[in-house]
Design an enzyme around this catalytic site. Structure first.
Site, PDB file in Angstrom:
ATOM      1  N   LYS A  53       5.676   2.809   4.998  1.00 37.89           N
ATOM      2  CA  LYS A  53       5.938   2.023   3.789  1.00 37.89           C
ATOM      3  C   LYS A  53       6.968   2.724   2.908  1.00 37.89           C
ATOM      4  CE  LYS A  53       1.421  -0.181   3.920  1.00 37.89           C
ATOM      5  NZ  LYS A  53       0.021  -0.190   3.512  1.00 37.89           N
ATOM      6  N   GLN A  97      -3.788   2.613  -0.664  1.00 37.87           N
ATOM      7  CA  GLN A  97      -4.034   2.456   0.771  1.00 37.87           C
ATOM      8  C   GLN A  97      -5.535   2.409   1.056  1.00 37.87           C
ATOM      9  OE1 GLN A  97      -1.682   1.839   2.984  1.00 37.87           O
ATOM     10  NE2 GLN A  97      -2.987   1.889   4.780  1.00 37.87           N
ATOM     11  N   ASP A 120      -0.126  -6.031  -3.030  1.00 33.65           N
ATOM     12  CA  ASP A 120      -0.964  -6.255  -1.844  1.00 33.65           C
ATOM     13  C   ASP A 120      -1.549  -7.670  -1.862  1.00 33.65           C
ATOM     14  OD1 ASP A 120      -1.313  -4.382   0.191  1.00 33.65           O
ATOM     15  OD2 ASP A 120      -2.534  -3.062  -1.065  1.00 33.65           O
TER      16      ASP A 120
HETATM   17  N1  GUN Z   1      -4.799  -0.530   4.987  1.00 28.54           N
HETATM   18  C1  GUN Z   1      -4.419  -1.193   6.109  1.00 28.54           C
HETATM   19  N2  GUN Z   1      -3.594  -2.210   5.790  1.00 28.54           N
HETATM   20  C2  GUN Z   1      -3.441  -2.195   4.435  1.00 28.54           C
HETATM   21  C3  GUN Z   1      -2.704  -2.992   3.522  1.00 28.54           C
HETATM   22  O1  GUN Z   1      -2.018  -3.953   3.871  1.00 28.54           O
HETATM   23  N3  GUN Z   1      -2.803  -2.640   2.209  1.00 28.54           N
HETATM   24  C4  GUN Z   1      -3.574  -1.605   1.794  1.00 28.54           C
HETATM   25  N4  GUN Z   1      -3.615  -1.348   0.489  1.00 28.54           N
HETATM   26  N5  GUN Z   1      -4.271  -0.841   2.624  1.00 28.54           N
HETATM   27  C5  GUN Z   1      -4.209  -1.140   3.939  1.00 28.54           C
END
Ligand code: GUN
Length: 284
Positions: A53, A97, A120
């Site tokens: 990311k 996350q 998100d």
């Molecule tokens: N953990 C796995 N996928 C995601 C996501 O799309 N967003 C977040 N915040 N955590 C994750």
């Protein structure tokens, strides 16, 4: 294989290029888009996701701020950090996350993020906005799936769509988006005795369970669009989706591979949401 492959990497690259252009324009006006990424603990998979990311941000002209905390971080400290980022005018998106360590309530953390920075799309306000068709941030995975489906040219209006899985992050919002596009939508889940009964009628199937081979060739209508959200680790360490790719690709019309399908688009849509948040902020 008769199905056409839907190339998530290629589409994500295109989306990132568009984001880069918009980010440059916004930066020139004095509003460089900024994303804060918070990682608590040292889950290896989360570390990899977060690294991707942050790299994506760099290639797209979005500023990223990565905050890493020890797994023992008290919940109150995390909430205080989110409150500070909510008030920071250089940060337009906040991503915490998941999963979080057991002593931290994920829902409490999600609700602490300002809905204006909820890139998100997990906040209850974002979910509510989607439900009633109001503007808000769409969760990145279903948002990316809609873009992937659009590349096939299939008309969703009047189509039968089946979503396998009912998570708050993928299954439920995916069904909402398909509904908004005027598909007739069915959600199958662990309580559905015969999923094939529904998928065999489906023009579009989205598999989002987190279990291998939930969709096999005998369950698919010839020519259907099959979107595989699954990310499962095989015994040999390689990634596999929820769909039996070898079998289903002989029946379907279009199919996403794993890896290289939904995953890259989830990351790309995070950039889109961050940019959107920054553009809205700049508009005041
Ligand atoms: N953990 C796995 N996928 C995601 C996501 O799309 N967003 C977040 N915040 N955590 C994750």
């Amino acid at each position: 294989m008769t199905a056409q492959l839907i190339d998530g990497n290629a589409l994500a690259k295109q989306v990132r290029a568009e984001v880069a252009q918009r980010a440059a324009a916004l930066t020139a006006r004095g509003h460089r888009p900024g994303l804060a990424v918070i990682l608590v603990g040292d889950d290896p998979a989360s570390q990899v996701y977060v690294k991707h990311k942050v790299n994506d941000c760099e290639t797209s002209g979005v500023r990223s701020v990565l905050e890493k905390y020890d797994a023992a971080l008290p919940e109150a400290e995390l909430l205080a950090r989110i409150a500070a980022l909510n008030a920071d005018p250089t940060i337009h998106g906040i991503l915490v996350q998941m999963p979080l360590p057991k002593h931290i309530d994920p829902q409490k953390v999600i609700e602490a993020i300002s809905p204006l920075k909820d890139v998100d799309g997990f906040h209850v306000q974002s979910a509510g906005a989607l439900m009633v068709g109001r503007p808000g941030f769409l969760p990145c995975t279903p948002y990316g799936c809609m873009k992937l489906i659009a590349t096939t040219g299939i008309a969703l209006r009047g189509s039968n769509a089946v979503v396998i899985g009912r998570s708050n992050t993928v299954g439920k919002p995916m069904a909402q988006l398909l509904l908004q596009a005027n598909a007739t939508v069915t959600i199958c889940h662990s309580g559905t005795p015969d999923i094939g009964l529904f998928t065999r009628q489906a023009d579009v199937v989205v598999a989002a369970v987190g279990k291998r081979n939930v969709l096999t060739a005998d369950m698919v209508k010839p020519g259907a669009v099959v979107i595989d959200v699954g990310m499962n680790r095989k015994d040999d360490g390689k990634l596999a989706g929820d769909v039996d790719f070898d079998g289903v690709s002989k029946v379907a019309g279009w199919i996403t591979p794993v890896p290289g399908g939904v995953g890259p688009m989830t990351r790309a849509m995070l950039l889109v949401n961050t940019l959107e948040a920054a553009e809205r902020f700049a508009q005041g």
